[in-house]
Design an enzyme around this catalytic site. Sequence first.
Site, PDB file in Angstrom:
ATOM      1  CD1 TRP A 113      17.974  11.454  13.471  1.00  0.00           C
ATOM      2  CD2 TRP A 113      19.365  10.473  12.028  1.00  0.00           C
ATOM      3  NE1 TRP A 113      17.385  10.696  12.287  1.00  0.00           N
ATOM      4  CE2 TRP A 113      18.162  10.093  11.551  1.00  0.00           C
ATOM      5  CE3 TRP A 113      20.488   9.875  11.186  1.00  0.00           C
ATOM      6  CZ2 TRP A 113      17.845   9.252  10.461  1.00  0.00           C
ATOM      7  CZ3 TRP A 113      20.280   9.050  10.175  1.00  0.00           C
ATOM      8  CH2 TRP A 113      18.857   8.743   9.726  1.00  0.00           C
ATOM      9  CD  GLU A 123       7.812  13.827   5.835  1.00  0.00           C
ATOM     10  OE1 GLU A 123       7.158  14.609   5.113  1.00  0.00           O
ATOM     11  OE2 GLU A 123       9.313  13.963   5.824  1.00  0.00           O
ATOM     12  CD  GLU A 138       5.121  16.628  -0.501  1.00  0.00           C
ATOM     13  OE1 GLU A 138       5.692  15.691  -0.716  1.00  0.00           O
ATOM     14  OE2 GLU A 138       5.271  17.459   0.673  1.00  0.00           O
ATOM     15  CB  CYS A 196      24.805  14.803  13.952  1.00  0.00           C
ATOM     16  SG  CYS A 196      24.724  13.050  13.812  1.00  0.00           S
ATOM     17  NE  ARG A 207      21.522  19.616  11.415  1.00  0.00           N
ATOM     18  CZ  ARG A 207      21.967  19.928  10.281  1.00  0.00           C
ATOM     19  NH1 ARG A 207      21.489  21.030   9.553  1.00  0.00           N
ATOM     20  NH2 ARG A 207      22.863  19.295   9.802  1.00  0.00           N
ATOM     21  CE  LYS A 243       5.226  16.695   3.931  1.00  0.00           C
ATOM     22  NZ  LYS A 243       6.043  16.937   2.775  1.00  0.00           N
ATOM     23  CG  HIS A 253      -2.620  -1.835 -13.307  1.00  0.00           C
ATOM     24  ND1 HIS A 253      -3.044  -2.704 -14.155  1.00  0.00           N
ATOM     25  CD2 HIS A 253      -3.277  -0.685 -13.486  1.00  0.00           C
ATOM     26  CE1 HIS A 253      -3.390  -2.079 -15.366  1.00  0.00           C
ATOM     27  NE2 HIS A 253      -3.567  -0.800 -15.068  1.00  0.00           N
ATOM     28  CG  ASN A 312      26.285  16.203  10.668  1.00  0.00           C
ATOM     29  OD1 ASN A 312      25.741  15.114  10.291  1.00  0.00           O
ATOM     30  ND2 ASN A 312      25.656  17.125   9.976  1.00  0.00           N
ATOM     31  N   GLY A 313      28.142  13.382   9.981  1.00  0.00           N
ATOM     32  CA  GLY A 313      28.666  12.730   9.075  1.00  0.00           C
ATOM     33  C   GLY A 313      29.049  11.123   9.186  1.00  0.00           C
ATOM     34  CE  LYS A 346      13.544  21.458   6.901  1.00  0.00           C
ATOM     35  NZ  LYS A 346      11.939  21.016   6.152  1.00  0.00           N
TER      36      LYS A 346
HETATM   37  O1  M6R Z   1      16.613  19.446   1.645  1.00  0.00           O
HETATM   38  P1  M6R Z   1      16.091  18.534   0.544  1.00  0.00           P
HETATM   39  O2  M6R Z   1      15.062  19.208  -0.028  1.00  0.00           O
HETATM   40  O3  M6R Z   1      17.044  17.897  -0.284  1.00  0.00           O
HETATM   41  O4  M6R Z   1      15.429  17.319   1.425  1.00  0.00           O
HETATM   42  C1  M6R Z   1      14.819  16.023   0.539  1.00  0.00           C
HETATM   43  C2  M6R Z   1      14.080  15.222   1.438  1.00  0.00           C
HETATM   44  O5  M6R Z   1      14.990  14.680   2.448  1.00  0.00           O
HETATM   45  C3  M6R Z   1      13.101  15.965   2.003  1.00  0.00           C
HETATM   46  O6  M6R Z   1      12.148  16.394   1.194  1.00  0.00           O
HETATM   47  C4  M6R Z   1      12.280  15.024   2.976  1.00  0.00           C
HETATM   48  O7  M6R Z   1      11.537  14.254   2.184  1.00  0.00           O
HETATM   49  C5  M6R Z   1      11.211  15.858   3.788  1.00  0.00           C
HETATM   50  N1  M6R Z   1      11.120  15.184   5.135  1.00  0.00           N
HETATM   51  C6  M6R Z   1       9.893  15.909   3.273  1.00  0.00           C
HETATM   52  O8  M6R Z   1       8.871  16.371   4.107  1.00  0.00           O
END
Ligand code: M6R
Length: 613
Positions: free
Chosen positions: A74, A491, A484, A2, A27, A488, A507, A100-101, A608
């Site tokens: 969110w 996501e 990674e 949020c 966010r 990407k 495996h 938020n929380g 985010k």
């Molecule tokens: O702010 P942070 O680096 O602690 O966030 C960690 C993850 O939430 C963040 O890397 C997330 O996996 C991203 N969406 C990756 O692109």
Amino acid sequence: MCGIVGYVGPRDAVPLLVDGLKRLEYRGYDSAGLAVMEKGRLEIRKCVGRLAALEEKLAREPLSGAMGIGHTRWATHGEPSEINSHPHTDSTGRLAVVHNGIIENFEKLRAELEKKGHRFRSETDTEVIPHLIEQELREGAADLAEAIRRALGKARGAYALGILSLDDPETMYAARLGSPLIVGVGDGEQFIASDVPAILNQTRRVIYLEDGELAILRAGGVQVMRLDGTPVEPEVREVRFQPEAAERAGFETFMRKEIHEQPRVLRALLARHVNDSDEVNLADIGWSDEDWRPVRRIVIVSCGTAYYAGLYGRLIIEALTGTPVEVELGSEFRYRDAKLAPDILVVSVSQSGETADTLASIRLARRAGCRVLSICNTQGSSLARESDGLFYTEAGPEIGVASTKAYTAQLMAFALIAIYLGRLQGELTAEQEAGLVRDLRAVPDAIHYVLSREDEIRTVAGKHCDGPSALYLGRKFNYPTALEGALKNKEISYQHAEGYAAGEMKHGPIALINEYLPVVCICTRTRDEVYEKMISNMKEVEARHGRIIAVANDGDETVARLAGDMLVVPAVRDEFSPMVNVVALQLLAYFAAQARGTDIDKPRNLAKSVTVE
Ligand code: M6R
């Protein structure tokens, strides 16, 4: 997660709130709303969907007023719906709250309040907050500040709150525990926000509220106190980055801009931490050599992309120093009985510095007597403030939800820390250190070269983005790169993708391979002993007619014969190749997402900064 924005001052709050919320869109959210104090009334507008829908509503049902709070939600408790959107009010409609929380004990609180006659409208945890405050006022709290403090004393969990009430029509209240919240200090006007970019075009002077603090904001000034009523002298800090850093600078998305910023970000880190004699200098962390010497073991904790940076951290630190390293997901580490001791250095990695599981992990580590060093991109974040040492990645604001420049900056941070420690421990000679540094200096230009071949990567992405799934394989330093790259892709393009250590292919995942499956093989070569093994893996994929997309060095004929498509990257030292190779995979995912028409900067369901568990 949020987003919160609030304003009190002489101007009309509504356009400022909408603008601030737009700047927090990265966010992640599914509904939005505003509450504004208008001519002795508290008016609320909210709706499901993007901010454009809220703007349409505001055009149909206009609002204006000199004080207001805004929110992008969110969903956690209750589906995205108008009724569940924030702001939420008390029974009288005189008090509005954005949050938020997560209020963890909301069910118990709600049941108690219902017994006292409160009627709830939403399914949210948040709604207990305005009702609790209302109840405290009914039960004799001297004023709104006291009612808020008493109410928050009963809430368990995490919150950043913005609160308005007709009972105190020129004052905005803000409180935080565990979720980020800042106060923006203006000239005769004040702001609150979840994150700096929301208000950076209005003021660069901010107060980072601490956990357990309540801010009382009036146009003329800000007062801060602890929840027990003790006054606090707030520290007003100047934000270092410029407002333009949070703009798209002509790129169609923040993510593309951030991918292109990587050479500059890494050059800046090198300039800051490496001297003319090619020695690494970590003086910024504020630790002496003696502070590093007792370290017997390193435990890295982080989440998501930052966890993959941690996997690289283990590889590079173990390669260049004599220190054993473990890597842990914050969400697992905090709940397992890790055997911690004061000679363990805990390194946390985070772009935002607000990730709930990473924060909980370092708190646990500090309670066990460990020193905590954080590799973090956000000045003033909770992680930065709660660590014993900070390696600030200085990548500038990362707005695209998918992390790119923060990741390569984290890899660079680990490379620098590893060289520094290796030298300190006598594992590296000065000559070896200088050689490593020279090779590190080649990385930004190599990334630049990858960026210059964007068009070829776009073509490859276009050929393979239709299928349901993709496999990413890498070994040793580039095993985290495979993870990674796959993340990407998932996501932002929503194509299922699995990252695997190539040696694990036999495996299990080999069963997936057929003529439709894109298999991204990271197979760059200088003197790495795993090159030949990657070639064998590629042959196994070829034998099963998988579609090989190789990340390989220019002129590598062996790979070229095996691969259907090549993403060509310059050869840099193996240890540092992940910083270069991952850029090709960021672009591969980017162009796949573009071809699939997704919302690249704000992918569905993602936030985010994951400030709740
Ligand atoms: O702010 P942070 O680096 O602690 O966030 C960690 C993850 O939430 C963040 O890397 C997330 O996996 C991203 N969406 C990756 O692109």
